[in-house]
Design an enzyme around this catalytic site. Structure first.
Site, PDB file in Angstrom:
ATOM      1  N   ASP A   9      44.253  32.931  32.496  1.00 41.98           N
ATOM      2  CA  ASP A   9      43.393  33.194  33.651  1.00 41.98           C
ATOM      3  C   ASP A   9      41.948  33.400  33.219  1.00 41.98           C
ATOM      4  O   ASP A   9      41.620  34.404  32.590  1.00 41.98           O
ATOM      5  CB  ASP A   9      43.888  34.451  34.377  1.00 41.98           C
ATOM      6  CG  ASP A   9      45.147  34.181  35.184  1.00 41.98           C
ATOM      7  OD1 ASP A   9      45.136  33.226  35.985  1.00 41.98           O
ATOM      8  OD2 ASP A   9      46.133  34.921  35.008  1.00 41.98           O
TER       9      ASP A   9
ATOM     10  N   SER B 139      51.373  35.119  32.555  1.00 36.32           N
ATOM     11  CA  SER B 139      49.908  35.215  32.562  1.00 36.32           C
ATOM     12  C   SER B 139      49.482  36.265  31.549  1.00 36.32           C
ATOM     13  O   SER B 139      49.818  37.448  31.687  1.00 36.32           O
ATOM     14  CB  SER B 139      49.418  35.634  33.947  1.00 36.32           C
ATOM     15  OG  SER B 139      48.096  36.131  33.829  1.00 36.32           O
TER      16      SER B 139
ATOM     17  N   MET C  54      38.121  34.006  34.326  1.00 34.33           N
ATOM     18  CA  MET C  54      37.362  34.534  35.474  1.00 34.33           C
ATOM     19  C   MET C  54      35.907  34.728  35.098  1.00 34.33           C
ATOM     20  O   MET C  54      35.605  35.212  34.004  1.00 34.33           O
ATOM     21  CB  MET C  54      37.942  35.884  35.891  1.00 34.33           C
ATOM     22  CG  MET C  54      39.418  35.825  36.208  1.00 34.33           C
ATOM     23  SD  MET C  54      40.014  37.451  36.679  1.00 34.33           S
ATOM     24  CE  MET C  54      41.732  37.055  37.030  1.00 34.33           C
TER      25      MET C  54
ATOM     26  N   HIS D  42      50.018  30.949  30.725  1.00 38.42           N
ATOM     27  CA  HIS D  42      49.045  30.854  31.818  1.00 38.42           C
ATOM     28  C   HIS D  42      47.810  31.666  31.442  1.00 38.42           C
ATOM     29  O   HIS D  42      47.893  32.870  31.192  1.00 38.42           O
ATOM     30  CB  HIS D  42      49.695  31.379  33.102  1.00 38.42           C
ATOM     31  CG  HIS D  42      48.851  31.244  34.318  1.00 38.42           C
ATOM     32  ND1 HIS D  42      48.727  30.060  35.013  1.00 38.42           N
ATOM     33  CD2 HIS D  42      48.084  32.144  34.977  1.00 38.42           C
ATOM     34  CE1 HIS D  42      47.917  30.239  36.055  1.00 38.42           C
ATOM     35  NE2 HIS D  42      47.513  31.500  36.047  1.00 38.42           N
TER      36      HIS D  42
ATOM     37  N   HIS E  18      43.870  28.344  33.994  1.00 43.60           N
ATOM     38  CA  HIS E  18      43.576  28.521  35.425  1.00 43.60           C
ATOM     39  C   HIS E  18      42.120  28.995  35.525  1.00 43.60           C
ATOM     40  O   HIS E  18      41.825  30.161  35.268  1.00 43.60           O
ATOM     41  CB  HIS E  18      44.569  29.556  35.996  1.00 43.60           C
ATOM     42  CG  HIS E  18      44.325  29.912  37.425  1.00 43.60           C
ATOM     43  ND1 HIS E  18      44.909  31.009  38.024  1.00 43.60           N
ATOM     44  CD2 HIS E  18      43.571  29.315  38.390  1.00 43.60           C
ATOM     45  CE1 HIS E  18      44.520  31.076  39.288  1.00 43.60           C
ATOM     46  NE2 HIS E  18      43.704  30.072  39.532  1.00 43.60           N
TER      47      HIS E  18
ATOM     48  N   MET F  65      39.189  30.248  37.290  1.00 49.37           N
ATOM     49  CA  MET F  65      38.683  30.888  38.514  1.00 49.37           C
ATOM     50  C   MET F  65      37.193  31.071  38.334  1.00 49.37           C
ATOM     51  O   MET F  65      36.676  32.185  38.189  1.00 49.37           O
ATOM     52  CB  MET F  65      39.409  32.223  38.728  1.00 49.37           C
ATOM     53  CG  MET F  65      40.847  32.039  39.201  1.00 49.37           C
ATOM     54  SD  MET F  65      41.840  33.512  38.992  1.00 49.37           S
ATOM     55  CE  MET F  65      42.301  33.311  37.286  1.00 49.37           C
TER      56      MET F  65
ATOM     57  N   ASP G 237      51.366  31.599  41.933  1.00 55.08           N
ATOM     58  CA  ASP G 237      50.685  32.562  41.068  1.00 55.08           C
ATOM     59  C   ASP G 237      50.232  33.782  41.865  1.00 55.08           C
ATOM     60  O   ASP G 237      49.399  33.666  42.759  1.00 55.08           O
ATOM     61  CB  ASP G 237      49.462  31.850  40.441  1.00 55.08           C
ATOM     62  CG  ASP G 237      48.693  32.725  39.464  1.00 55.08           C
ATOM     63  OD1 ASP G 237      49.194  33.806  39.105  1.00 55.08           O
ATOM     64  OD2 ASP G 237      47.591  32.303  39.064  1.00 55.08           O
TER      65      ASP G 237
ATOM     66  N   MET H 250      47.973  30.024  45.215  1.00 52.51           N
ATOM     67  CA  MET H 250      47.703  31.442  44.952  1.00 52.51           C
ATOM     68  C   MET H 250      48.419  32.272  46.011  1.00 52.51           C
ATOM     69  O   MET H 250      48.246  32.032  47.205  1.00 52.51           O
ATOM     70  CB  MET H 250      46.194  31.752  45.054  1.00 52.51           C
ATOM     71  CG  MET H 250      45.322  31.307  43.906  1.00 52.51           C
ATOM     72  SD  MET H 250      45.751  31.934  42.256  1.00 52.51           S
ATOM     73  CE  MET H 250      45.918  33.693  42.500  1.00 52.51           C
TER      74      MET H 250
END
Ligand code: DX5
Ligand code: ZN
Length: 216
Positions: A34, A7, A36, A32, A65, A67, A174, A136
């Protein structure tokens, strides 16, 4: 074959390009990413401009990913920026079935993420449509948190469901995975393991990935 997905939330952003190249050379399997929004999770990270700027550096799979709330609004942008897998959260979308099919309409693999307290059974009906389920094992929002123990049982449940409904499923875990627990996570059924702080600690990417592989 177990895939390791570093990540980049834990990367040194002043040297992101160099670190992507180093991940590639160190035998990482996918990147990966992330994303957000400061709304679905209490933190803001980065978005499509970052994905676009690192895309030319490697052929590795880009695993986005998301979020974020209302993820379907951004699926097209992430596909255009170069994501190969787009994962949305079950808790962030009212129309998961539609969103999964929408992701696939861009020729991108579709992933569904579950927060720690979200039950595994909820994925059952969409499982044949999915390329990946992300379990998660911390509450999303931050790197460097501690692995939540009860998630191991959920990994096993998802593995059982995949044996029945989707044998090719990528089962990704993750959050809080380190050399101390990666073996347990894989023994429970994970075949893609995300690691942020465990990969980037002390800036020793190559050694850290080698250590994770050694324990496996
Ligand atoms: C948490 C993110 C994770 C996290 C992993 O919201 O989805 O990908 O960055 O970092 P570590 O491995 O440090 O828990
Ligand atoms: Zn993640």
């Amino acid at each position: 074959m177990i895939q390791i997905a570093p990540s980049i939330l834990s990367a040194d952003f002043s040297r992101l390009g160099e670190q992507i190249i180093e991940l590639d050379k160190s035998g990482a399997d996918m990147i990966h990413i992330d994303v957000m929004d400061g709304n679905f999770v209490p933190n803001i990270s980065y978005g499509t401009p970052v994905v676009k700027s690192i895309r030319p550096l490697t052929k590795m799979t880009f695993d986005a990913h998301l979020m974020i709330n209302e993820p379907s609004k951004y699926v097209e942008d992430f596909a255009a920026a170069g994501a190969d897998i787009i994962t949305v959260h079950w808790e962030a979308d009212h129309h998961i079935d539609r969103t999964i099919n929408y992701i696939k309409s861009f020729n991108v693999k579709a992933g569904l993420a579950l927060n720690p307290a979200t039950p595994a059974e909820l994925i059952r009906h969409v499982l044949p449509e999915l390329d990946m389920v992300l379990i998660m094992s911390v509450n999303p929002g931050f790197g460097g948190q501690k692995y939540i123990k009860y998630c191991s049982e959920k990994i096993r449940q998802v593995k059982e469901l995949s044996e029945k409904y989707n044998k090719d499923l990528l089962i990704q875990v993750d959050g809080g995975v380190t050399a101390d627990n990666i073996k347990e996570v894989v023994d429970m059924g994970a075949n893609v393991v995300v690691a942020g702080s465990a990969v980037f600690k002390n800036g020793a990417i190559r050694e850290n990935i080698a250590e994770l592989r050694r324990v496996l």
